[in-house]
Design a protein around this motif. Structure first.
Motif, PDB file in Angstrom:
ATOM      1  N   ALA A 194       9.470   5.235 -31.859  1.00 31.94           N
ATOM      2  CA  ALA A 194       8.493   6.322 -31.965  1.00 31.94           C
ATOM      3  C   ALA A 194       9.097   7.417 -32.830  1.00 31.94           C
ATOM      4  O   ALA A 194      10.194   7.901 -32.542  1.00 31.94           O
ATOM      5  CB  ALA A 194       8.142   6.871 -30.586  1.00 31.94           C
ATOM      6  N   ARG A 209       7.757  -2.414 -32.813  1.00 31.59           N
ATOM      7  CA  ARG A 209       6.468  -1.736 -32.707  1.00 31.59           C
ATOM      8  C   ARG A 209       6.701  -0.282 -33.088  1.00 31.59           C
ATOM      9  O   ARG A 209       7.626   0.370 -32.587  1.00 31.59           O
ATOM     10  CB  ARG A 209       5.947  -1.817 -31.271  1.00 31.59           C
ATOM     11  CG  ARG A 209       5.764  -3.232 -30.753  1.00 31.59           C
ATOM     12  CD  ARG A 209       4.480  -3.843 -31.205  1.00 31.59           C
ATOM     13  NE  ARG A 209       3.320  -3.197 -30.582  1.00 31.59           N
ATOM     14  CZ  ARG A 209       2.053  -3.435 -30.944  1.00 31.59           C
ATOM     15  NH1 ARG A 209       1.787  -4.253 -31.940  1.00 31.59           N
ATOM     16  NH2 ARG A 209       1.067  -2.824 -30.331  1.00 31.59           N
ATOM     17  N   ALA A 235       5.385   3.726 -33.556  1.00 33.75           N
ATOM     18  CA  ALA A 235       4.438   4.776 -33.164  1.00 33.75           C
ATOM     19  C   ALA A 235       4.772   6.052 -33.914  1.00 33.75           C
ATOM     20  O   ALA A 235       5.945   6.387 -34.093  1.00 33.75           O
ATOM     21  CB  ALA A 235       4.480   5.026 -31.664  1.00 33.75           C
ATOM     22  N   PHE A 287       2.084   2.057 -39.005  1.00 28.39           N
ATOM     23  CA  PHE A 287       2.188   2.247 -37.566  1.00 28.39           C
ATOM     24  C   PHE A 287       1.198   1.403 -36.766  1.00 28.39           C
ATOM     25  O   PHE A 287       0.049   1.226 -37.169  1.00 28.39           O
ATOM     26  CB  PHE A 287       1.985   3.730 -37.225  1.00 28.39           C
ATOM     27  CG  PHE A 287       3.101   4.598 -37.729  1.00 28.39           C
ATOM     28  CD1 PHE A 287       4.266   4.731 -36.998  1.00 28.39           C
ATOM     29  CD2 PHE A 287       3.005   5.240 -38.952  1.00 28.39           C
ATOM     30  CE1 PHE A 287       5.321   5.507 -37.467  1.00 28.39           C
ATOM     31  CE2 PHE A 287       4.042   6.023 -39.432  1.00 28.39           C
ATOM     32  CZ  PHE A 287       5.205   6.154 -38.689  1.00 28.39           C
ATOM     33  N   HIS A 288       1.687   0.941 -35.610  1.00 21.81           N
ATOM     34  CA  HIS A 288       0.814   0.262 -34.654  1.00 21.81           C
ATOM     35  C   HIS A 288       0.031   1.278 -33.817  1.00 21.81           C
ATOM     36  O   HIS A 288      -1.032   0.958 -33.290  1.00 21.81           O
ATOM     37  CB  HIS A 288       1.656  -0.615 -33.717  1.00 21.81           C
ATOM     38  CG  HIS A 288       2.444  -1.674 -34.426  1.00 21.81           C
ATOM     39  ND1 HIS A 288       3.729  -1.476 -34.883  1.00 21.81           N
ATOM     40  CD2 HIS A 288       2.106  -2.941 -34.766  1.00 21.81           C
ATOM     41  CE1 HIS A 288       4.172  -2.586 -35.456  1.00 21.81           C
ATOM     42  NE2 HIS A 288       3.213  -3.485 -35.409  1.00 21.81           N
ATOM     43  N   HIS A 289       0.586   2.492 -33.690  1.00 22.00           N
ATOM     44  CA  HIS A 289      -0.061   3.522 -32.867  1.00 22.00           C
ATOM     45  C   HIS A 289       0.231   4.894 -33.462  1.00 22.00           C
ATOM     46  O   HIS A 289       1.385   5.206 -33.758  1.00 22.00           O
ATOM     47  CB  HIS A 289       0.469   3.449 -31.425  1.00 22.00           C
ATOM     48  CG  HIS A 289      -0.037   4.531 -30.528  1.00 22.00           C
ATOM     49  ND1 HIS A 289      -1.371   4.657 -30.176  1.00 22.00           N
ATOM     50  CD2 HIS A 289       0.623   5.569 -29.896  1.00 22.00           C
ATOM     51  CE1 HIS A 289      -1.517   5.702 -29.368  1.00 22.00           C
ATOM     52  NE2 HIS A 289      -0.331   6.268 -29.193  1.00 22.00           N
ATOM     53  N   ILE A 290      -0.824   5.685 -33.664  1.00 19.28           N
ATOM     54  CA  ILE A 290      -0.673   7.061 -34.131  1.00 19.28           C
ATOM     55  C   ILE A 290      -1.241   7.980 -33.060  1.00 19.28           C
ATOM     56  O   ILE A 290      -2.402   7.845 -32.665  1.00 19.28           O
ATOM     57  CB  ILE A 290      -1.397   7.282 -35.469  1.00 19.28           C
ATOM     58  CG1 ILE A 290      -0.724   6.454 -36.578  1.00 19.28           C
ATOM     59  CG2 ILE A 290      -1.415   8.766 -35.850  1.00 19.28           C
ATOM     60  CD1 ILE A 290      -1.448   6.507 -37.913  1.00 19.28           C
ATOM     61  N   GLN A 291      -0.422   8.915 -32.600  1.00 20.16           N
ATOM     62  CA  GLN A 291      -0.840   9.813 -31.519  1.00 20.16           C
ATOM     63  C   GLN A 291      -0.619  11.256 -31.934  1.00 20.16           C
ATOM     64  O   GLN A 291       0.508  11.679 -32.190  1.00 20.16           O
ATOM     65  CB  GLN A 291      -0.042   9.493 -30.250  1.00 20.16           C
ATOM     66  CG  GLN A 291      -0.469  10.297 -29.031  1.00 20.16           C
ATOM     67  CD  GLN A 291       0.217   9.800 -27.778  1.00 20.16           C
ATOM     68  OE1 GLN A 291       0.170   8.606 -27.457  1.00 20.16           O
ATOM     69  NE2 GLN A 291       0.860  10.693 -27.051  1.00 20.16           N
ATOM     70  N   ARG A 297       1.807   8.150 -22.570  1.00 22.80           N
ATOM     71  CA  ARG A 297       0.618   7.637 -23.243  1.00 22.80           C
ATOM     72  C   ARG A 297       1.020   6.700 -24.380  1.00 22.80           C
ATOM     73  O   ARG A 297       0.393   5.659 -24.605  1.00 22.80           O
ATOM     74  CB  ARG A 297      -0.208   8.815 -23.774  1.00 22.80           C
ATOM     75  CG  ARG A 297      -1.527   8.407 -24.415  1.00 22.80           C
ATOM     76  CD  ARG A 297      -2.254   9.616 -24.993  1.00 22.80           C
ATOM     77  NE  ARG A 297      -3.527   9.232 -25.577  1.00 22.80           N
ATOM     78  CZ  ARG A 297      -4.690   9.292 -24.948  1.00 22.80           C
ATOM     79  NH1 ARG A 297      -4.739   9.763 -23.716  1.00 22.80           N
ATOM     80  NH2 ARG A 297      -5.800   8.911 -25.557  1.00 22.80           N
ATOM     81  N   MET A 298       2.057   7.077 -25.117  1.00 21.92           N
ATOM     82  CA  MET A 298       2.555   6.236 -26.203  1.00 21.92           C
ATOM     83  C   MET A 298       3.134   4.930 -25.672  1.00 21.92           C
ATOM     84  O   MET A 298       2.912   3.857 -26.234  1.00 21.92           O
ATOM     85  CB  MET A 298       3.590   7.024 -27.004  1.00 21.92           C
ATOM     86  CG  MET A 298       4.259   6.254 -28.136  1.00 21.92           C
ATOM     87  SD  MET A 298       5.828   5.521 -27.616  1.00 21.92           S
ATOM     88  CE  MET A 298       6.811   6.992 -27.301  1.00 21.92           C
ATOM     89  N   ALA A 344       0.305   2.643 -24.876  1.00 21.98           N
ATOM     90  CA  ALA A 344      -0.368   2.130 -26.073  1.00 21.98           C
ATOM     91  C   ALA A 344       0.417   0.997 -26.718  1.00 21.98           C
ATOM     92  O   ALA A 344      -0.174   0.057 -27.272  1.00 21.98           O
ATOM     93  CB  ALA A 344      -0.577   3.261 -27.071  1.00 21.98           C
ATOM     94  N   LEU A 345       1.736   1.075 -26.654  1.00 21.70           N
ATOM     95  CA  LEU A 345       2.577   0.038 -27.252  1.00 21.70           C
ATOM     96  C   LEU A 345       2.938  -1.067 -26.260  1.00 21.70           C
ATOM     97  O   LEU A 345       3.579  -2.050 -26.643  1.00 21.70           O
ATOM     98  CB  LEU A 345       3.869   0.660 -27.802  1.00 21.70           C
ATOM     99  CG  LEU A 345       3.723   1.644 -28.969  1.00 21.70           C
ATOM    100  CD1 LEU A 345       5.095   2.134 -29.405  1.00 21.70           C
ATOM    101  CD2 LEU A 345       2.992   1.004 -30.141  1.00 21.70           C
TER     102      LEU A 345
END
Length: 273
Positions: free
Chosen positions: A11, A135, A137, A160-164, A181-182, A185-186
């Motif tokens: 992350a 993974r 983020a 990215f697999h996840h953008i927060q 939360r991150m 998500a991952l």
């Protein structure tokens, strides 16, 4: 030091980690004050810049002000300019009109935007980490539209697999809920995550408290990087050297020691690269 646990995800922070955005406000204020020397009248640019820097430091040190400023940085700089000139007036200095103060603050915002750039090696290390199977983020505070514009400007989304973003989900660092939360998500546990950021307060310490491996990005760190209890597991001066501290990532293809990446273990004596 290298992560010894099974690290599955990384992350990464945005501002002043992947992109150079807000470092050295003193230099930025000085540049703007030099450009506005005529409008400042009898107030010397360096004197004004010091007052603006100090007012900015006070503003961003206050948690309530910081929360407001993250959502509206342009307005925050207008508040900072007003407070700086108010303090100068109390000291008996002649100061420009409120209108000039607002113009100067807006010039600072424009200067920051024009100087913003991708940190050296950012694209390459993101591609390499993703190709190595991690993974990824992007975990950032701030207003949604503002942060999304930066992500689009520098073409970061595809990495990215996840953008927060704090402004989109309603919670931000250092709140543990933002990290949890991150993790969800991952689909990873905290011990499987490496958190990379430029701030001990906002990125590193809250992540360590949850059990993550942490890497502090500090391009101005000295050769002997000493960190006390509660600080990062690793401190790096270049983004390229992130791979040195993650199992399986090894060295990014084509990277050299002169580019800031050193062989695994080369810097373990002082905790980072």
């Amino acid at each position: 030091m290298t992560a010894t646990r099974r690290t599955r995800a990384v992350a990464i922070d945005l501002d002043d980690t992947l992109i150079s955005a807000y470092r050295r406000p003193d230099l930025a204020w000085r540049r703007v004050c030099q450009l506005y020397q005529t409008e400042l009248g009898d107030l010397a640019p360096d004197h004004a810049a010091r007052a603006l820097t100090e007012a900015g430091r006070a503003f961003w040190s206050d948690p309530e002000s910081h929360a407001i400023g993250r959502g509206a940085p342009r307005q925050a700089r207008r508040i900072i300019a007003a407070k700086a000139f108010e303090a100068l007036r109390r000291d008996g200095c002649a100061t420009p009109s409120p209108e000039i103060a607002e113009r100067l603050a807006d010039a600072f915002s424009l200067h920051r935007d024009r100087q913003m750039r991708l940190e050296p090696g950012a694209d390459a290390v993101l591609v390499h980490l993703r190709d190595a199977g991690y993974r990824l983020a992007l975990l950032t505070n701030g207003a949604g539209p503002l942060q999304r514009a930066k992500i689009e400007r520098f073409g970061l989304a595809s990495h990215f697999h996840h953008i927060q973003i704090e402004g989109e989900v309603g919670v931000g660092k250092p709140d543990p809920a933002a990290f949890r939360r991150m993790f969800a998500a991952l689909a990873v546990e905290p011990a499987e995550v490496c958190v990379v950021g430029d701030s001990l307060v906002w990125d590193i310490r809250p992540a360590m408290a949850l059990g993550c491996f942490t890497i502090l990005y500090d391009p101005e760190a000295g050769e002997a990087v000493g960190r006390g209890s509660g600080d990062a597991h690793v401190v790096v001066r270049t983004l390229a050297s992130l791979a040195t501290h993650l199992p399986g990532a090894a060295r990014p293809p084509g990277a050299s020691d002169r580019a800031g990446l050193r062989p695994p273990g080369a810097d373990n004596a002082h905790g980072g690269g």
